[in-house]
Design a protein around this motif. Sequence first.
Motif, PDB file in Angstrom:
ATOM      1  N   GLN A 108       1.970   9.131   3.530  1.00  0.00           N
ATOM      2  CA  GLN A 108       0.998   8.703   2.527  1.00  0.00           C
ATOM      3  C   GLN A 108       0.148   9.878   2.052  1.00  0.00           C
ATOM      4  O   GLN A 108      -0.181   9.990   0.868  1.00  0.00           O
ATOM      5  N   GLY A 109      -0.189  10.768   2.975  1.00  0.00           N
ATOM      6  CA  GLY A 109      -0.929  11.961   2.582  1.00  0.00           C
ATOM      7  C   GLY A 109      -0.135  12.850   1.653  1.00  0.00           C
ATOM      8  O   GLY A 109      -0.668  13.384   0.673  1.00  0.00           O
ATOM      9  N   ALA A 110       1.154  12.998   1.933  1.00  0.00           N
ATOM     10  CA  ALA A 110       2.018  13.804   1.060  1.00  0.00           C
ATOM     11  C   ALA A 110       2.103  13.202  -0.331  1.00  0.00           C
ATOM     12  O   ALA A 110       2.103  13.918  -1.340  1.00  0.00           O
ATOM     13  N   LEU A 111       2.169  11.887  -0.398  1.00  0.00           N
ATOM     14  CA  LEU A 111       2.208  11.216  -1.698  1.00  0.00           C
ATOM     15  C   LEU A 111       0.899  11.411  -2.468  1.00  0.00           C
ATOM     16  O   LEU A 111       0.909  11.659  -3.681  1.00  0.00           O
ATOM     17  N   ARG A 112      -0.213  11.280  -1.768  1.00  0.00           N
ATOM     18  CA  ARG A 112      -1.506  11.473  -2.438  1.00  0.00           C
ATOM     19  C   ARG A 112      -1.655  12.901  -2.949  1.00  0.00           C
ATOM     20  O   ARG A 112      -2.152  13.129  -4.057  1.00  0.00           O
ATOM     21  N   LEU A 153      -7.099  19.232  -1.596  1.00  0.00           N
ATOM     22  CA  LEU A 153      -5.748  18.914  -1.146  1.00  0.00           C
ATOM     23  C   LEU A 153      -5.758  18.462   0.317  1.00  0.00           C
ATOM     24  O   LEU A 153      -5.083  17.498   0.685  1.00  0.00           O
ATOM     25  N   HIS A 154      -6.523  19.161   1.142  1.00  0.00           N
ATOM     26  CA  HIS A 154      -6.577  18.756   2.548  1.00  0.00           C
ATOM     27  C   HIS A 154      -7.261  17.410   2.704  1.00  0.00           C
ATOM     28  O   HIS A 154      -6.843  16.582   3.529  1.00  0.00           O
ATOM     29  N   THR A 155      -8.276  17.156   1.932  1.00  0.00           N
ATOM     30  CA  THR A 155      -8.988  15.885   2.030  1.00  0.00           C
ATOM     31  C   THR A 155      -8.058  14.710   1.765  1.00  0.00           C
ATOM     32  O   THR A 155      -8.084  13.702   2.486  1.00  0.00           O
ATOM     33  N   VAL A 156      -7.209  14.837   0.752  1.00  0.00           N
ATOM     34  CA  VAL A 156      -6.310  13.717   0.447  1.00  0.00           C
ATOM     35  C   VAL A 156      -5.095  13.702   1.375  1.00  0.00           C
ATOM     36  O   VAL A 156      -4.560  12.642   1.691  1.00  0.00           O
ATOM     37  N   ALA A 157      -4.676  14.881   1.847  1.00  0.00           N
ATOM     38  CA  ALA A 157      -3.506  14.939   2.732  1.00  0.00           C
ATOM     39  C   ALA A 157      -3.820  14.392   4.114  1.00  0.00           C
ATOM     40  O   ALA A 157      -2.993  13.710   4.734  1.00  0.00           O
ATOM     41  N   ALA A 158      -5.003  14.685   4.619  1.00  0.00           N
ATOM     42  CA  ALA A 158      -5.341  14.361   6.013  1.00  0.00           C
ATOM     43  C   ALA A 158      -6.309  13.193   6.139  1.00  0.00           C
ATOM     44  O   ALA A 158      -6.884  12.983   7.209  1.00  0.00           O
ATOM     45  N   ALA A 159      -6.462  12.415   5.079  1.00  0.00           N
ATOM     46  CA  ALA A 159      -7.449  11.328   5.088  1.00  0.00           C
ATOM     47  C   ALA A 159      -7.275  10.377   6.255  1.00  0.00           C
ATOM     48  O   ALA A 159      -8.256   9.852   6.791  1.00  0.00           O
ATOM     49  N   ASP A 160      -6.038  10.139   6.673  1.00  0.00           N
ATOM     50  CA  ASP A 160      -5.772   9.223   7.782  1.00  0.00           C
ATOM     51  C   ASP A 160      -5.320   9.948   9.042  1.00  0.00           C
ATOM     52  O   ASP A 160      -4.831   9.319   9.987  1.00  0.00           O
ATOM     53  N   LEU A 161      -5.471  11.271   9.063  1.00  0.00           N
ATOM     54  CA  LEU A 161      -5.003  12.069  10.194  1.00  0.00           C
ATOM     55  C   LEU A 161      -6.126  12.797  10.920  1.00  0.00           C
ATOM     56  O   LEU A 161      -5.964  13.185  12.074  1.00  0.00           O
TER      57      LEU A 161
END
Length: 260
Positions: free
Chosen positions: A77-81, A104-112
């Motif tokens: 999901q982060g990759a898609l965002r 980019l990191h904020t949207v990539a790692a939002a759930d990580l």
Amino acid sequence: MSDPLAVIADLPGVPEAVAEAREAVDRLYRHRVLRRRSPEVSAESALRGARASAALEGVDVPLGSLRAGEVTDPLVQGALRVSAEIGRLGATWRTAPRQVLARLHTVAAADLAPEPALGRPRSAATPAADPHDLGEAPSPPETAARMDALVALLTEPTKAPALVLAAVVHAELAVLRPFGTADGIVARAAERLTLVEFGLDPKSLAAVEVGHRGLPYAESLRAYLTGTQEGVGQWLRHCAQAVVEGTRETTAICEALIRA
């Protein structure tokens, strides 16, 4: 050294590899489907690129499931965002690359990662993920110094081809792991963004992430990590071949649209 990128662009085999990639992109852009359906092709390239980027981090999912919205894995999901965000960040990439990388990191790692860590450099107490056997990440002070140098490469003039700049941006982010989570996703997004904004692939058509997945990605990154001319040259040639393979993937998308 006033233009370090121009120096490494002349490493053995690199000019020829870059020229081959340029020719592959030019050939793709002449495909008749793109006269009317370029946005559709770009969207499919982005989807396949996001899938390949997640797979390179160890999470491989079927393309059909991804297209149907059936995949909930947080890294995917982060990759898609991130893929969706690239188009909104181009105007800022050349002038404020730190801001773009943080986004980019904020949207990539939002759930990580915990919310306070999103878009922020990792601390000495934060271990960095290492899915490619690159060894211990550089210390935060060394990382900060190299990030300063990377920002300079993006904001100062260079005679080097866009592909060389994109390859170095990608490798530095992948090796430094500045955030500690989802750094590979961010690195590959930064590469695609550089290819777009510095003129090699302005419509973001080449699925370069798919190209990376089909090549010895980790091996080439480890070669870059040596810092030798041979190792850096190997990585640059790898990235050029990834662009070539990415254009083949996109050509297949175009041909599928003709048959549909």
